[in-house]
Design an enzyme around this catalytic site. Structure first.
Site, mmCIF file in Angstrom:
data_model
loop_
_atom_site.group_PDB
_atom_site.id
_atom_site.type_symbol
_atom_site.label_atom_id
_atom_site.label_comp_id
_atom_site.label_asym_id
_atom_site.label_seq_id
_atom_site.Cartn_x
_atom_site.Cartn_y
_atom_site.Cartn_z
ATOM 1 N N ASP A 215 0.906 -1.306 -0.034
ATOM 2 C CA ASP A 215 -0.031 0.138 0.023
ATOM 3 C C ASP A 215 0.904 1.287 -0.041
ATOM 4 O OD1 ASP A 215 -2.204 1.666 0.308
ATOM 5 O OD2 ASP A 215 -1.805 1.731 2.479
ATOM 6 N N PHE B 66 -18.451 10.379 5.626
ATOM 7 C CA PHE B 66 -17.728 10.031 4.594
ATOM 8 C C PHE B 66 -17.807 8.532 4.187
ATOM 9 C CE2 PHE B 66 -13.801 8.329 2.670
ATOM 10 C CZ PHE B 66 -13.588 9.257 1.855
ATOM 11 N N LYS C 238 -16.719 18.347 1.651
ATOM 12 C CA LYS C 238 -15.298 18.211 1.122
ATOM 13 C C LYS C 238 -15.146 16.830 0.561
ATOM 14 C CE LYS C 238 -12.954 16.212 4.781
ATOM 15 N NZ LYS C 238 -12.436 16.352 6.322
ATOM 16 N N ASP D 34 -1.390 -0.709 5.783
ATOM 17 C CA ASP D 34 -1.753 -0.208 7.137
ATOM 18 C C ASP D 34 -3.158 -0.018 7.575
ATOM 19 O OD1 ASP D 34 -1.883 2.049 5.623
ATOM 20 O OD2 ASP D 34 -1.648 3.349 7.286
ATOM 21 N N ASN E 2 -8.566 -0.560 3.962
ATOM 22 C CA ASN E 2 -8.584 -0.994 2.584
ATOM 23 C C ASN E 2 -7.521 -1.912 2.147
ATOM 24 O OD1 ASN E 2 -6.728 0.702 3.054
ATOM 25 N ND2 ASN E 2 -6.814 2.051 1.232
#
Lengths: 342, 1102
Positions: free
Chosen positions: B424, B607, B631, B883, B886
């Site tokens: 990642d 979110f 945002k 980490d 995802n």
């Protein structure tokens, strides 16, 4: 799992946990390997020469007396119908056969190490436990009971197949036979005689009555308590010949100690001359293509005669030397280019 | 005092007016009607209060069917321990095999030597494992007991107050009160808190390691409830982020609630004096227990290979036994004992049958061939290997006070065989400590030069203060100008959005009353010591709760869920817009002119990864108009802009520039003047969606999408994510070690490529293939491009080859560099096309040629799909490191999953096999520990096979000289204990301590790693060479004594025991040659074994 209070997770910085324990890492450089091979080679060659020379000094006399060939002295005994057959084997010695001389009988193609054969004995009987005289253990089957269902003592295949040829040795001096005294004492293992095998206790002072209600092994000419009537210490299960036979040979070609020649005029060995061996031929071996032989041998610090061991040491030692030389050549050829690089 | 008021409050609420029997009927009828009125597709659980039923017998309790709160994680009970444990152990094939053998000993026709003795080894092995399991289980039992007996407060109707009870006494339907800093005993639906706003803060560190506080709200409208309530919610499941249900009052009015009203077992209540609620799930049905899956078991590559080799050994054994059986059938002409051989109790046995029996006897004789102690030894060795890995000081992170964690217990040696690494980017390669770097407002770019300069030269010690932003002078002037003149404007809106459009919690000194948060002036060390945390995740809390600069008397501490939010809110603060308070209904912002603006929060659209944006709907305190600030990722916001002017175009240009510089970008937008009625209508729909049980997510998404449209773009921000220390060096070393490195990230291609360059994943001279969704519109185009590239690639691989030969001698040095270094950059949509069935072969082919592959804009699912694809198609050992949440899929899909315990919580660590704290640790973990573990284990396994074959063959050769009668020329005890006692300790010590190459050498020459990669330590050929070696050695050990003693008067044991001793010396000497470094312990163990053995042999010889 949980961190307690101020305790830190920092691992211990010790040689063990960090895998820094002092260690010796041998690096097999030419400087070690070539001398190593040389030393091993030299040592082996030394041992090999010692063994080989010793082996050469040991005298061995072997005579097959099975009687396969028609002209051999024991041929007539191989015929089944002949009972109590006796034959005579003669031999001559051109030089002194240094004493003490060991007198062996040898058998070939005889699998004393066969497993079912090997387990076919009753330890309890052989330690003199008369309880087992009446009911031998199953492992002895089919040599536990005779056809009339009497228990056999000692039971089992090993005892039943005990070697029963007997020999008498004569030196022929001017046409007359002079008996060579044969020493049958102490030819078995000390532990067998003193620990492993025990005779049953005599009943009413009679050793034979301890065997009451039992029968001798089928192939035996006489019962166990009759093996040596002259010497009670050599009778029953403690009979030396019996003990020698009961310690099974490791390989199918073997010899077993019969007697030692240590007494009288022959204490120094068998002098040169002609000898005659009277064989009481009882033991059948032709049915399984076996061979019987007589062996006279003396011994040294390395035991009986054996050229193989010395030769094996010599060969391995020489191989080491050759390898050392080859490596030396390789090293000499490539050493310098390495140094150039460095 | 506050506890007392809470108690009074609760007393009003919970105590039913009727008592006993009366209310029972009432509630029963309520329940009945409820079950009728439920029109839900999902199975649900209905919980009613236990209070009215306190006097009833246990079987009449309404909640009796639900599990109690006592937990039992130990597998066994005292009485069933032995049978259960044995049953477990017999799941292992090897154990069944050995027990089968032991049973075979008791079959009469086989004529085993001493059946009882044959039982000993397997019994010892089973007993050892049983003791180990038993001890572990007892430890679990003790922990359970400790937990079950933890005190807690349960409401008691008779006493009319909360009584102290134990955790195990908590039942579903009980009312439980938890005080500040106490651990929550069960999953509790929050009904009351001491906080006037009805919120409660909870720290979930014990659950997922996140030390940021989570806010929980009480179920609204509960204070009006006077009679027994009933709660309807989902059946227990392990989803920590999803929970839904409703409370039904006697008048059938329903109030919906979600995960934000649930207090989870194992979490700690913070910043709230006390909280109370009704228990909905207890004991094993709590979400935390359902999530607790324990250590994971994977089977390592060596073990897989070893299992086939064990099978080979079985085949070999079979052949040897077959030879024995045939030899028996052939028969020996032993008339003198033939009756003994072929008769069993007088019955004649045909020779074929005898041969058949002999086959099994031979199996018993030669059983030592299969190493009984191999599996136990391997387990033992791996245990110690793990111990050594976790003990490594080099892998210890001072800052976080955490070591490397080994969560999978049996794949240590896989670390030494990795060929592909999937990494990642954010938080793994980079720090994931965000620094606000640049912003673009209304199309004007402000580059914050001073800020950047500070960032460049800070020493690592000051890294945590990076969030302090030095304002850009020009922008500051602009803000001041707008502040002074019109009190409103895009600049102010931009910073307001920065300040309030987030989920950051504010905790200031004056509101915090407990020791947990009064330590703002103390060092971080004090902070961490207070936070009890199972996973070594401490310190992060202090990282993220960055103290604001003391501008006023009051100190504000922000607790952000993500580092981006923290960076943004600090940026806003630097310009004077600081959020000073956040409650569920209000958010207060201090303006540069010290004025306080108190916005009423109407709704927050949180979110999620599909929408990729969040919004907050507030009512402006002065104008009273409803405003929405949003945002989100640039694409997620740009596509929903209302009127398109030049601003978006300019901003897009800036955004592209940010991405090129490796900054993370976010867009800010505002939607003004939402009409009151419109909002009300929408709000009603939204409420309905919130309390829905079915398709809740879809409906919520729909409502969110409805209102999130027609934005006005305010601006964009660029946040820098710094590379972790020594990442380029690590990548270089890993690459030198022959590993292919792929980076899979959700970021934009530009950002990703920049990071890739800066961490030396891509070199500037690399051939560079870039495919993205813009250039590749459909599959056929994609296919064409793939084929083109492949063709080009084949040509280019040929060319250097010719070159290579031409250069001749010098190529030894330039050789590796001559490989075409191609970097492939591919984005998510293209990736999914490339991974479709038709194109997948070509894609894999292309990837094989690439030195580095960079996948951008990929979803978590795609990440794992890529890993799986490469793992299956190329049959390589893969490692995934990540980490965040995802990365969990990817980590689980790879052979070895590594979690970086970083800023994004602990989900990745929870799913991983190994957890590290820095990317650079990977280098040592793989190159040193991986290499060691692999070579040690490989050598040990090979040695195990070798020693058994070498030993057993002695017996086998003897069969040729004893008429294939399965005679052993050594004592049976010696034979049986060969594996267990005589040759167990030295190879285990060898597997634990041998050091082929020192760690410094391994680190300075990463190429040494390739040995493990190509499985050179343990291959099929290695195995067969070891077997052949064993055959040769056994021949020597047998035939030299044979020729020495043939024809002599030697007895069976006198022949066999020295041979046995010689063979054992040879076997130990062989190990001595294998040992690369002699540690005193190792040699001592070898010496000891040899001595014991010799003395034993001598004893038996008599």
């Amino acid at each position: 799992m949980k961190n307690e209070g101020e305790a830190t997770e920092r691992p211990d910085n010790t040689a063990f946990t960090q895998q820094w324990l002092p260690a010796w890492q041998p690096i097999l450089s030419a400087g070690i390997v070539i001398p190593g091979f040389l030393i091993i080679g030299l040592a082996f060659i030394g041992i090999g020469i010692g063994l080989f020379l010793t082996s050469q000094t040991i005298q061995v006399l072997e005579m097959d007396y099975t009687g396969i060939e028609k002209d051999s002295p024991c041929f007539r005994c191989t015929i089944q119908s002949v009972q109590n057959c006796t034959c005579e084997v003669t031999f001559s010695l051109s030089a002194l056969f240094t004493g003490p001389v060991f007198f062996y009988y040898g058998l070939s193609n005889y699998f004393q190490n066969f497993r079912k054969y090997g387990v076919s004995k009753d330890y309890y009987q052989l330690t003199g436990d008369t309880q087992y005289f009446k009911s031998p253990r199953d492992v002895c089957s089919p040599y536990s009971y005779d056809s009339k269902n009497n228990p056999i003592v000692p039971c089992g295949a090993i005892a039943n197949s005990m070697f029963n040829d007997t020999f008498e040795l004569y030196q022929i001096i001017n046409g007359t036979k002079k008996k060579v005294p044969l020493d049958g004492k102490g030819i078995s293992w000390w532990t067998d005689y003193n620990i492993k095998y025990r005779n049953p206790l005599s009943v009413n002072g009679s050793f034979a009555s301890a065997f009451d209600g039992t029968v001798k092994p089928i192939n035996w000419p006489k019962a166990a308590y009759e093996l040596d009537l002259t010497d009670p210490n050599n009778n029953g299960f403690l009979n030396q010949d019996f003990l020698v036979w009961m310690r099974r040979a490791a390989l199918p070609q073997f010899r077993k100690l019969y007697r030692r020649i240590t007494e009288g005029d022959y204490a120094m060995g068998l002098p040169a001359g002609n000898y005659s061996l009277t064989v009481h031929y009882n033991y059948p071996v032709l049915s399984f293509d076996g061979r019987k032989k007589l062996v006279f041998s003396n011994v040294s610090w390395m035991g009986g005669k054996n050229d193989f061991l010395g030769i094996a040491y010599l060969v391995v030692g020489s191989l080491c030397m050759v390898m050392a030389v080859v490596m030396l050549i390789v090293y000499a050829k490539f050493k310098f280019s390495e140094e150039d690089d460095a | 005092c506050s506890a007392l008021t809470a108690y009074l409050h609760l007393r009003q609420v919970f105590v039913p007016t009727e008592s006993g029997q009366g209310s029972l009927t009432g509630v029963d009828s309520t329940l009945f009607s409820l079950s009728l009125s439920l029109s839900l597709s999902l199975p649900v659980r209905t919980v009613v209060s236990n209070l009215p039923f306190e006097d009833l017998k246990k079987r009449e309790q309404p909640n009796r069917r639900y599990e109690g709160n006592a937990i039992k994680t130990n597998k066994y009970r005292l009485w069933s321990f032995i049978p259960m444990n044995l049953f477990e152990q017999f799941h292992r094939m090897a154990n069944i095999y050995f027990v089968g053998l032991a049973i075979l000993n008791f079959v009469p026709v086989v004529n085993a030597f001493q059946p009882e003795v044959a039982l000993i080894p397997i019994c010892v092995i089973l007993a050892l494992t049983t003791v180990k399991d038993g001890w572990e289980d007892f430890r679990r039992y003790q922990t359970d007991q400790q937990l079950n007996n933890t005190p807690c407060f349960i409401f008691n109707r008779k006493q009319m107050c909360f009584m102290e009870r134990r955790w195990k006494d908590v039942r579903v339907g009980d009312f439980v009160r938890v005080l500040s800093n106490e651990i929550i005993p069960a999953d509790i639906l929050l009904l009351h808190t001491s906080d006037p706003d009805g919120v409660c803060h909870m720290e979930t560190a014990n659950l997922d390691g996140e030390t940021s506080l989570k806010q929980r709200k009480v179920v609204p409208g509960f204070s009006t409830l006077v009679r027994a309530l009933s709660v309807v919610c989902e059946n227990p499941n392990n989803n920590l982020n999803l929970f839904k249900g409703y409370v039904e009052r006697p008048d059938k009015r329903r109030t919906g609630f979600g995960i934000d009203s649930l207090l989870l077992r194992g979490c700690t209540v913070r910043n709230t004096d006390d909280a109370a609620g009704i228990v909905v799930y207890a004991g094993h049905e709590t979400k935390s227990m359902l999530n607790n899956s324990g250590p994971r078991y994977k089977r390592s590559k060596i073990e897989r290979k070893m299992n086939t080799d064990v099978l080979f050994c079985v085949v070999l054994l079979f052949f040897m036994c077959l030879i024995g059986a045939l030899g028996t059938v052939q028969g020996t002409s032993l008339s003198i004992i033939q009756d003994a051989l072929h008769a069993d109790n007088g019955n004649y046995i045909p020779s074929v049958l005898a041969g058949f029996y002999m086959f099994f006897t031979m199996i018993i004789l030669l059983q030592v061939m299969i190493p009984v102690s191999l599996y136990v030894s391997i387990e033992l060795v791996k245990m110690v290997q793990i111990f050594f890995i976790t003990q490594d000081v080099e892998l210890y992170d001072e800052e976080l006070d955490s070591r490397v964690q080994c969560r999978a217990l049996n794949i240590t040696e896989d670390l030494g065989q990795i060929q592909y690494i999937f990494s990642d980017k954010t938080g793994t390669l980079t720090e994931n400590k965000m620094v606000f770097r640049r912003c673009s407002i209304m199309g004007t770019e402000y580059c914050h030069e001073e800020n950047g300069a500070v960032g460049e030269f800070v020493s690592p010690y000051f890294l945590k203060q990076e969030t302090v932003v030095v304002p850009d002078r020009k922008l500051m002037l602009e803000v001041d100008r707008q502040m002074a003149s019109i009190q409103t404007g895009p600049y102010l809106d931009f910073f307001l959005a920065l300040a309030i459009c987030n989920t950051v919690l504010v905790s200031s000194v004056k509101t915090l009353a407990d020791p947990f948060s009064t330590d703002e002036d103390e060092s971080d060390g004090f902070h961490s010591s207070n936070v009890s945390d199972a996973t070594g995740q401490k310190g992060i809390s202090s990282e993220r709760k960055v103290k604001s600069s003391p501008s006023g008397s009051e100190e504000v501490c922000y607790e952000a869920h993500s580092p981006d939010e923290a960076a943004l809110i600090h940026a806003a603060k630097a310009y004077g817009f600081s959020m000073v308070e956040r409650t569920p209904h209000y958010v207060t912002v201090k303006l540069p002119n010290e004025a306080l603006l108190k916005f009423e929060v109407l709704d927050i659209l949180t979110f999620d990864s599909t929408r990729r944006r969040m919004s907050i709907i507030v009512r402006h305190p002065h104008t009273k108009e409803i405003t929405m600030y949003t945002k989100g990722a640039d694409s997620a916001v740009m596509e929903r802009l209302g009127n398109v002017f030049s601003v978006p175009v300019k901003t897009q240009k800036d955004l592209d520039m940010y991405a090129r510089n490796g900054l993370r970008t976010l867009c800010f937008a505002k939607k003004v003047e939402v009409l009151e009625q419109e909002f009300r209508a929408w709000s009603a729909v939204r409420q309905e969606a919130l309390s829905a049980m079915d398709e809740k997510e879809e409906r919520l998404m729909e409502t969110a999408n409805f209102i999130e449209s027609n934005f006005n773009l305010l601006g964009a921000t660029g946040i820098e994510d710094r590379l972790q220390e020594s990442v380029p060096e690590t990548i270089l070393a890993l690459r030198r070690a022959g590993m292919q490195l792929w980076v899979l990230t959700g970021d934009k291609p530009e950002t990703a490529i920049n990071i890739a360059y800066s961490c030396k994943l891509l070199e500037h001279e690399d051939l560079f293939l870039y495919t993205n969704a813009v250039s590749v519109i459909c599959q056929s185009v994609c296919k064409m491009r793939l084929e083109d590239t492949l063709g080009e690639l084949r040509r280019s691989t040929l060319a250097p080859g010719a070159d290579h030969q031409f250069r001749g001698y010098n190529s030894a040095f330039t050789g590796p560099l001559m490989e075409p270094s191609i970097g492939l950059v591919i984005d998510g949509p293209t990736l999914s096309m490339a991974m479709s069935d038709e194109l997948v072969e070509q894609f894999v082919e292309l990837c094989k040629h690439c030195r580095a592959v960079l996948c951008c804009r990929v979803t978590p699912l795609q990440k794992s799909a890529v890993v799986k694809l490469i793992r299956q198609k190329l049959r390589v050992m893969t490692l995934a490191v990540g980490d965040g949440a995802n990365d969990v899929n990817m980590i689980q899909a790879a052979d070895v999953g590594i979690g970086v315990s970083g800023q994004e919580g602990m989900q990745a660590v929870m799913a991983s096999d190994f957890a590290i704290t820095r990317f650079k640790h990977l280098q040592r973990l793989l190159l040193v520990h991986g290499h060691w573990c692999y070579s040690r284990l490989a050598n040990m396994v090979i040695y195990f096979f070798y020693k058994n074959v070498a030993y057993v063959n002695l017996l086998f050769w003897y069969q040729f000289f004893c008429g294939f009668s399965a005679t052993a020329m050594i004592d049976y005890w010696l034979m049986i204990f060969f594996n267990l006692f005589f040759t167990s300790a030295p190879p285990i010590m060898f597997g634990i301590m041998d050091k082929e190459v020192s760690d410094s050498t391994l680190l300075s020459l990463p190429e040494l790693y390739k040995r493990g990669q190509h499985s050179e330590g343990y291959r099929r050929s290695t195995f067969w060479i070891a077997i052949l070696d064993a055959f040769y050695q056994s021949l020597v050990c047998f035939f030299i004594p044979y020729w020495t003693y043939n024809g002599s008067d030697i007895g069976i044991f006198a022949f066999g025991t020295p041979m046995n001793t010689v063979s054992l010396f040879t076997i130990i000497l062989h190990l001595a040659i294998e040992i690369k470094s002699w540690v005193s312990l190792l040699s001592a163990s070898s010496l000891h074994k040899t001595m014991t053995k010799t003395s034993l042999s001598l004893l038996i010889n008599i």
